[in-house]
Design a protein around this motif. Sequence first.
Motif, PDB file in Angstrom:
ATOM      1  N   GLU A   1      -4.139   6.120   6.248  1.00  0.00           N
ATOM      2  CA  GLU A   1      -5.592   6.092   6.375  1.00  0.00           C
ATOM      3  C   GLU A   1      -6.035   4.860   7.163  1.00  0.00           C
ATOM      4  O   GLU A   1      -6.922   4.944   8.025  1.00  0.00           O
ATOM      5  N   SER A   2      -5.418   3.723   6.881  1.00  0.00           N
ATOM      6  CA  SER A   2      -5.809   2.498   7.584  1.00  0.00           C
ATOM      7  C   SER A   2      -5.392   2.563   9.057  1.00  0.00           C
ATOM      8  O   SER A   2      -6.128   2.101   9.933  1.00  0.00           O
TER       9      SER A   2
ATOM     10  N   ALA B   1       0.837  -1.197   0.000  1.00  0.00           N
ATOM     11  CA  ALA B   1       0.000   0.000   0.000  1.00  0.00           C
ATOM     12  C   ALA B   1       0.869   1.244   0.000  1.00  0.00           C
ATOM     13  O   ALA B   1       1.996   1.240   0.518  1.00  0.00           O
TER      14      ALA B   1
ATOM     15  N   GLN C   1      -2.449   5.479   1.863  1.00  0.00           N
ATOM     16  CA  GLN C   1      -3.383   4.402   2.197  1.00  0.00           C
ATOM     17  C   GLN C   1      -3.030   3.775   3.543  1.00  0.00           C
ATOM     18  O   GLN C   1      -3.910   3.431   4.334  1.00  0.00           O
TER      19      GLN C   1
ATOM     20  N   ASN D   1     -15.173   1.930   2.879  1.00  0.00           N
ATOM     21  CA  ASN D   1     -14.530   2.711   1.822  1.00  0.00           C
ATOM     22  C   ASN D   1     -14.713   1.983   0.501  1.00  0.00           C
ATOM     23  O   ASN D   1     -14.098   0.949   0.264  1.00  0.00           O
TER      24      ASN D   1
ATOM     25  N   ALA E   1     -11.435   1.404  -1.444  1.00  0.00           N
ATOM     26  CA  ALA E   1     -10.361   0.582  -0.887  1.00  0.00           C
ATOM     27  C   ALA E   1     -10.623  -0.911  -1.031  1.00  0.00           C
ATOM     28  O   ALA E   1      -9.692  -1.711  -1.035  1.00  0.00           O
TER      29      ALA E   1
END
Length: 603
Positions: free
Chosen positions: A46-47, A39, A43, A353, A356
């Motif tokens: 964000e996770s 990733a 990303q 999401n 995603a």
Amino acid sequence: MRNLPHDTPLLSPASILSDSWRRSQHYGLARDDDHRPVAGHEQLGESRHRYDWIARYASPLLAQLTPQFRTRAGVLVLSDPGGMVLESTGNSGFLQKAEQLALAPGNVWSEDARGTNAIGTALALGRYCEVSGKEHFLSRHAALFCAAMPVYSPRGELAGVIDISSPASLPWQDATQLLSRAAWQIEQHWVQKQITAGQVLVQLRPQGQPELAPFTHSLIFEDGILQGANSLACRDFGLQPQDFGQRHQDSIFACAMENGALAWMRDTAYQMHIDRAQKRPGVTVPDQRPGKPAEEPTALLAPTGVNLEKTLRVVNAGIALCINGETGCGKEYLGQHLYRQSKWRSGNFVAINCAALPEHLIESELFGYMPGAFTGASSRGYAGKFREANGGMLFLDEIGDMPLALQTRLLRVLQEKRVVPLGGNSAFPVDFSLVCATHRNLVEQVERGLFREDLLYRIQEFTVEIPPLRQWQNKGLFIEQLWSELGAPVRGIRLCQSVVSYLADCPWPGNVRQLLSQLKVLLALSDNGQTVTLCDLPDLPRSAHAPLSVPPTTRTPNETACHAPCINELEAIRISQGNMSEAAKRLGISRSTLYRRLEKQRA
């Protein structure tokens, strides 16, 4: 295994791993594949933000486990529900090899990405799993021994896994016991931190078996209705995500719910311990009855141009809300804030999401599936996000990236308020508040044929535009609000006004998400009782710095930098593109001296 409940679910490699190999082949993987999905930085960030259970509830446990890795080769890995590694720590010598084996943060270990492996297979099955050496589907992982245990949220949702990986020649024989205890301790801590004023925490502890003390069944009730539970309680009481906010205590316990009472499960006696969260003096406890929003201040959290009172009325009326704005500008933050004050707060806040999730997983995630609906499906089935959100709020992030085929099914659910899971014939009624978010122009998406026009009208019954953080007028107040929500007041840590002003002056191209991440870093680096000054600020990413609107300084000859005698602090920062360490070098001073000067100027 010693010191584990007698019915702890373990996997049989002979059957379970062979099924996983068949799934790996079904995904189109070949044993000699060398693809290593990783990733991007955004990303990953964000996770980490979305699945912050690691920072909130796992950190103390990780600190306890770290010493065990000093003399043993191996790493401890924590992943999100998609198999993305969020954190890894352990033996320093093996860590370097682990990075080569793709165990560093950002690497994705889902079963469809890397075939049979402990992280991916444990996630696929929702149970503990070990994979050693050539049991891995991909040949390049044959040098590894891996064991993974899922971690569940207090709402029964899969939050990720905790994994131990080591050389296949040196497997951790006690991995089952260690990971089981670790996962259940995390869940226990998580449940205990969730209880709020007016709620009751019920804990069932094995009577006369102190060695099983970590394996406590914990449940949260409010007005007799189930609000949360750890995975042990979910397993032994047969609880599903849709039970939260619905099941009454009388349908769970055969005995009266009181301190000292004995509850029996599988011929084992458990003693009941009850803790009641009390209303604190001077604090208003929101009424949890449907239809009455919480009475709490909202001004500090309102982005510029957003009328929270009007937006809350729309949400309470069941009108679909669409939030537009740049990536990271706080769309989900606003959605959660509205949820906490709305009449839907007694249900779940379910966020997904759409950008995603792999396209082939979105349908099963949203609609759920029946047992055996497809290869690899859980034998218990899955309720799906729509049913989990029943009575609460469904937040669909990046709705503009939803595939056209699913847009048709989504529209039908919104119109009929009924869901048919994959492989099923019966429809389940659902009622939830729908909040969608996107950074795309959906009207343009419709014109390009990428978004259904009828769905656009259905999800955009009311629209809110969130400006980028750099355009907010109340950034200082918002920063202080975020700082408080992160728990800084509990530790007695405060930001001095110069720090608040400095952070408010930064343009924050990553918007609220970037600001929140930096505040978490600053809080982690601060000591209890500390007042954070400019000297304590870590280097921000270059793009996060803004020119500081303070006047130039007058230096004494001793303060004048030999490397740049004609520039002041602000000019040095500008030339260095916001890199404070580089600016200090240009001025010939230390970084802390530079911060002290800036703070003095602001004062």
